[in-house]
Design a protein around this motif. Sequence first.
Motif, PDB file in Angstrom:
ATOM      1  N   MET A 167      51.383 -17.765 -22.328  1.00 51.42           N
ATOM      2  CA  MET A 167      51.040 -19.178 -22.461  1.00 51.42           C
ATOM      3  C   MET A 167      51.741 -19.751 -23.695  1.00 51.42           C
ATOM      4  O   MET A 167      51.657 -19.211 -24.785  1.00 51.42           O
ATOM      5  CB  MET A 167      49.517 -19.285 -22.605  1.00 51.42           C
ATOM      6  N   GLU A 168      52.416 -20.854 -23.488  1.00 52.94           N
ATOM      7  CA  GLU A 168      53.129 -21.535 -24.574  1.00 52.94           C
ATOM      8  C   GLU A 168      52.164 -22.399 -25.374  1.00 52.94           C
ATOM      9  O   GLU A 168      51.277 -23.039 -24.821  1.00 52.94           O
ATOM     10  CB  GLU A 168      54.215 -22.439 -23.989  1.00 52.94           C
ATOM     11  N   LEU A 169      52.379 -22.420 -26.667  1.00 54.88           N
ATOM     12  CA  LEU A 169      51.597 -23.303 -27.528  1.00 54.88           C
ATOM     13  C   LEU A 169      52.234 -24.686 -27.550  1.00 54.88           C
ATOM     14  O   LEU A 169      53.453 -24.816 -27.514  1.00 54.88           O
ATOM     15  CB  LEU A 169      51.552 -22.769 -28.955  1.00 54.88           C
ATOM     16  N   THR A 170      51.399 -25.700 -27.651  1.00 60.80           N
ATOM     17  CA  THR A 170      51.922 -27.054 -27.807  1.00 60.80           C
ATOM     18  C   THR A 170      52.333 -27.242 -29.263  1.00 60.80           C
ATOM     19  O   THR A 170      51.931 -26.466 -30.139  1.00 60.80           O
ATOM     20  CB  THR A 170      50.853 -28.104 -27.455  1.00 60.80           C
ATOM     21  N   SER A 171      53.089 -28.272 -29.511  1.00 56.95           N
ATOM     22  CA  SER A 171      53.487 -28.594 -30.879  1.00 56.95           C
ATOM     23  C   SER A 171      52.243 -28.818 -31.742  1.00 56.95           C
ATOM     24  O   SER A 171      52.176 -28.364 -32.884  1.00 56.95           O
ATOM     25  CB  SER A 171      54.365 -29.846 -30.891  1.00 56.95           C
ATOM     26  N   ARG A 172      51.271 -29.490 -31.194  1.00 56.78           N
ATOM     27  CA  ARG A 172      50.013 -29.757 -31.913  1.00 56.78           C
ATOM     28  C   ARG A 172      49.366 -28.434 -32.328  1.00 56.78           C
ATOM     29  O   ARG A 172      48.976 -28.258 -33.475  1.00 56.78           O
ATOM     30  CB  ARG A 172      49.060 -30.544 -31.021  1.00 56.78           C
TER      31      ARG A 172
END
Length: 59
Positions: free
Chosen positions: A1-6
């Motif tokens: 799962m990729e993290l968002t910039s936030r």
Amino acid sequence: MELTSREEYIIKRKRKKIKLKDLAQALNCSEALICKYEKGHLELKADMLEAYQNYIDVR
């Protein structure tokens, strides 16, 4: 799962031990505003988002 910039910036802020109080003072806004942004309840304006990211990156 990729993290968002936030999410990435929340992790960076916590790793650098930057308190919401200090961040809010530097950005001339309330702690509540930063908290709501970090929880995904609101979006920051482009200039505020840039200042938020720059503060965390530089510290």
